[in-house]
Design a protein around this motif. Structure first.
Motif, PDB file in Angstrom:
ATOM      1  N   SER A 175       0.830  -1.211   0.000  1.00  0.00           N
ATOM      2  CA  SER A 175       0.000   0.000   0.000  1.00  0.00           C
ATOM      3  C   SER A 175       0.857   1.250   0.000  1.00  0.00           C
ATOM      4  O   SER A 175       0.575   2.216  -0.723  1.00  0.00           O
TER       5      SER A 175
ATOM      6  N   ILE B 216       2.368   1.688  -3.526  1.00  0.00           N
ATOM      7  CA  ILE B 216       1.389   2.150  -4.517  1.00  0.00           C
ATOM      8  C   ILE B 216       1.037   3.613  -4.264  1.00  0.00           C
ATOM      9  O   ILE B 216       0.992   4.427  -5.206  1.00  0.00           O
TER      10      ILE B 216
ATOM     11  N   ALA C  53      -5.230   5.963  -4.791  1.00  0.00           N
ATOM     12  CA  ALA C  53      -4.954   4.546  -4.559  1.00  0.00           C
ATOM     13  C   ALA C  53      -5.951   3.995  -3.557  1.00  0.00           C
ATOM     14  O   ALA C  53      -6.356   4.681  -2.610  1.00  0.00           O
TER      15      ALA C  53
ATOM     16  N   ILE D 191      -6.252   1.773  -8.639  1.00  0.00           N
ATOM     17  CA  ILE D 191      -5.714   3.125  -8.808  1.00  0.00           C
ATOM     18  C   ILE D 191      -6.588   3.866  -9.810  1.00  0.00           C
ATOM     19  O   ILE D 191      -6.921   3.329 -10.878  1.00  0.00           O
TER      20      ILE D 191
ATOM     21  N   VAL E 286       4.173   0.146 -11.273  1.00  0.00           N
ATOM     22  CA  VAL E 286       3.542  -0.363 -10.052  1.00  0.00           C
ATOM     23  C   VAL E 286       3.931  -1.817  -9.821  1.00  0.00           C
ATOM     24  O   VAL E 286       4.330  -2.210  -8.708  1.00  0.00           O
TER      25      VAL E 286
END
Length: 728
Positions: free
Chosen positions: A358, A361, A371, A381, A399
């Motif tokens: 998390s 991202i 996100a 996203i 990513v």
């Protein structure tokens, strides 16, 4: 339909309803924020405050539906007020109390209901705060129920304020009798704006003693910057002898004796007494309530584990973007093999990985998008204004690359891969649900291609999904009308050419499209509710055919049957298999059940237990498509296998590519080491047969020996006359 019970306190309850001014069936604006929060928090189309009269109910506040007046007998809320903590109905069609309720069977199509009673301080239920949907919600958790109860407390507080307001506009008793012992802060003042009476709750909330108030200017309770506006309002009320034309705020800033400010819920009432205007202010400290509401909003929008936006919040962001006619892209990301990490390293490690993913991202899209954690190991996203496919793919690949970087925990490196699907709007979608769904289809395609892959949505994916949906609708008819049939592909001894077995392969004799292969309908069948039913039919039909062939000359023929994952979840597979063998007079060794790695990994404990029992009874267990998955080696060790099937992709390339040949050599070595039989699929040439035979592969199947064929054709190559009874 079960009617709601009438409690012994019904007469007191109805009096309380009247005392709150709730017998006139009017909407109450002060309750609107609560139903708005409830609808957003639980992502429900309908939220309402439903008041229960003697024989009818009505909405005092609602979102997603207009004013409703209905019989108490059919009301779900009328049942909910009889429960201490309320009532949750995940699927009304499955509940004996409500399955035939007109709200369920009629145009309202009510499927899900959760409601909590709204009680007076004395515990009398006036009505209920509820959330409603026309689809079931089996995932409404105990925590969700608690949050609904907290919201109901807020609504009850606002109803108590309404009771005070209603009482103020009726015949007034003296202040002590009216509000002296009330926990709600109440202040009375006159035309000179001097306090004539207040209670301990009001004095305490502003930091005064009870004796310090009477005779003092009421302005001491609000900051100086608001004095002029307050004085003007009071003057207007005196001049008109009414508060009707005043715009009175529901919230104001309060001032304590020590000079600190706080948030007040504010209600102002007025009446004439001896020719003079008298005023009442209800000044409730709502600081804690506002903090609680903020926390509830936070919980409604944020994933508690990772701090990212949650599913509901993400969908709203996508929806807001597209409603504003802004272009955008959506990426859907799924961690590959995350279940294995949870199972082997534990959920604490799994949660740590989710948090780290998390962070990565969020950092990547910090200035360009939103996100979210959609659930489990799936993330999303939103990239507003980004519609260049090359750039979207670049972000997606970035990513995936960042997720793949090692995660260090307790000095150890853990690596995880991810797959990503992407879709663009307005190029590929105009609505939020469509855009997210397209990205999800692209993710599904990416995962089918292997680990760590990115796939951008193409129209063909939607067409395939629509076809699967269409097939799903038709599958029920196919089962009812007996449109499925079995073809059989011979399995042979590579040395002698003798037929040793047959693999039963399902086909669909579609009334318009003819004979369909599994590739066209199996995804819809496996993803629906009929897989176990069809699987049971395949097992029974294949065993019936095997018994016929063994009785008529092919005494040692083995029948291979592919299992669906659903067969392990529905009923008792072991009993079903043994009863089927017994029904057709087959020995256990005549049947070989084939499983894929996906079945083993998705239902490991259940599958493993069932397969061990079947193997103990003598049934063969074959592992299909060996070498194409991720956990084949561990499965060889833990599963009670008797045979591994070498995937045709390696057989097709083994004579031209050393890598394929190496896989086959290693597979056969492992099979021999584990004392397992091996059979190669997809043999099409004599050269392939000879090569496999040289590598000590004993059996094979493929077009060289015969394509999948009907029972009649298979009987012919066995030299057996096939009668119509056994034709699928």
């Amino acid at each position: 339909m079960k009617c709601p019970a009438i409690l012994s306190t019904e007469s007191e309850r109805l009096i309380a309803l009247s005392n709150h001014g709730l017998d006139d069936e009017k909407l109450i604006p002060s309750l609107e924020p609560a139903v708005q929060i409830a609808a957003r928090m639980f992502n429900m189309p309908v939220a309402a405050v439903n008041m229960i009269g003697s024989d009818h109910v009505f909405f005092a506040a609602s979102v997603g539906v207009g004013t409703v007046d209905m019989s108490r007998d059919v009301s779900f809320c009328a049942h909910a007020i009889n429960e201490v903590n309320g009532m949750v109905i995940p699927d009304a069609t499955l509940d004996d109390r409500f399955h035939d309720n007109p709200l369920v069977t009629g145009v309202a199509n009510l499927r899900f209901y959760a409601g909590v009673p709204l009680r007076t301080p004395e515990g009398l239920a006036l009505g209920a705060l509820c959330v409603i949907d026309n689809k079931p919600h089996l995932d409404f958790s105990a925590d969700d129920h608690l949050r609904l109860q907290e919201l109901a407390k807020m609504v009850s507080d606002r109803l108590e304020l309404r009771r005070i307001e209603v009482a103020a506009n009726r015949t007034r008793p003296n202040f002590e009798e009216y509000a002296g012992s009330s926990n709600t802060p109440v202040v009375w003042f006159d035309e000179t704006r001097r306090i004539t009476a207040w209670n301990a709750a009001a004095a305490q909330s502003h930091g005064y003693t009870l004796e310090e108030g009477v005779g003092k200017p009421v302005e001491m309770l609000i900051p100086e910057r608001h004095h002029l506006q307050f004085q003007a309002s009071v003057a207007h009320a005196i001049a008109t002898a009414s508060l009707d034309q005043l715009s009175i705020p529901s919230e104001v800033r309060g001032l304590r004796k020590d000079g600190t400010e706080f948030l007040l819920g504010f209600s102002l009432f007025g009446w004439k007494e001896a020719g003079q205007m008298k005023f009442e202010a209800v000044l409730k400290d709502i600081t804690a309530q506002r903090l609680e509401e903020m926390e509830l909003r936070h919980q409604a929008n944020i994933d508690p584990l990772t701090g990212l936006a949650n599913r509901a919040s993400f969908y709203r962001s996508v929806e807001d973007t597209l409603i504003a006619a802004k272009p955008a892209s959506v990426l859907m990301i799924d961690l590959d093999g995350f279940k294995d990490i949870n199972d082997t390293l534990g959920h604490i490690v799994g949660d740590t990985i989710l948090k780290e993913v998390s962070v990565r991202i969020a950092k990547l899209v910090e200035h360009i998008g939103v996100a979210a954690r959609i659930g489990g190991d799936e993330f999303a996203i939103l990239l507003p204004f980004m519609t260049d496919t090359a750039l979207v793919k670049e972000v997606a690949e970035s990513v995936i690359q960042h997720i793949a970087l090692p995660i260090v925990m307790d000095g150890q490196e853990v690596r995880i891969a991810a797959s990503c699907g992407a879709a663009l709007a307005p190029l590929q979608a105009h609505e939020a649900l469509e855009l997210v769904s397209n990205a999800d289809l692209a993710l599904f395609k990416a995962k089918s291609l292997g680990r760590g892959r990115v796939f951008l949505f193409v129209t063909a994916l939607r067409m395939e999904a629509d076809a699967r949906r269409l097939y799903a609708l038709e599958l029920h008819r196919a089962v009812d009308e007996g449109e499925f049939l079995l073809f059989y592909q011979p399995q042979v001894n590579l040395l002698t050419g003798e037929i040793t077995g047959a693999e039963a392969l399902i086909r669909w004799n579609h009334p318009q499209r003819g004979i369909l292969t599994p590739a066209s309908f199996l995804p819809a069948l496996e993803g629906g509710t009929l897989a176990a039913t069809v699987g049971a039919w395949v097992l029974d039909e294949a065993c019936a055919q095997a018994a016929y062939w063994r009785r008529n000359g092919a005494a040692n023929l083995r029948m291979g049957v592919n299992l669906f994952g659903a067969q392990f979840r529905v009923g008792d597979l072991v009993s079903e298999v043994m009863e089927t063998l017994d029904r057709h007079g087959l020995p256990p060794e005549a049947l070989e059940l084939e499983i894929t790695e996906n079945i083993a990994l998705n239902h490991d404990d259940v599958v493993l237990r069932s397969l061990h029992h079947l193997r103990e009874h003598g049934v063969g267990i074959a592992f299909d498509d060996f070498g194409t998955g991720y956990a084949s080696l561990s499965l060889l060790k833990t599963y009670p296998l008797t045979r591994i099937k070498i995937d045709q992709s390696f057989v097709h390339g083994m004579l031209e590519h050393e890598q394929d040949a190496s896989v086959i050599r290693a597979t056969l070595d492992m099979a021999h080491s584990f004392h397992l039989e091996a059979i190669a699929e997809g043999i099409e040439t004599e050269a392939q047969r000879k090569h496999l035979m040289q590598k000590k592969c004993s059996e094979g199947q493929g077009y060289l020996f015969g394509k999948p064929m009907s029972a009649i054709k298979f009987s012919a190559i066995l030299g057996i006359k096939q009668y119509a009874r056994a034709v699928a």
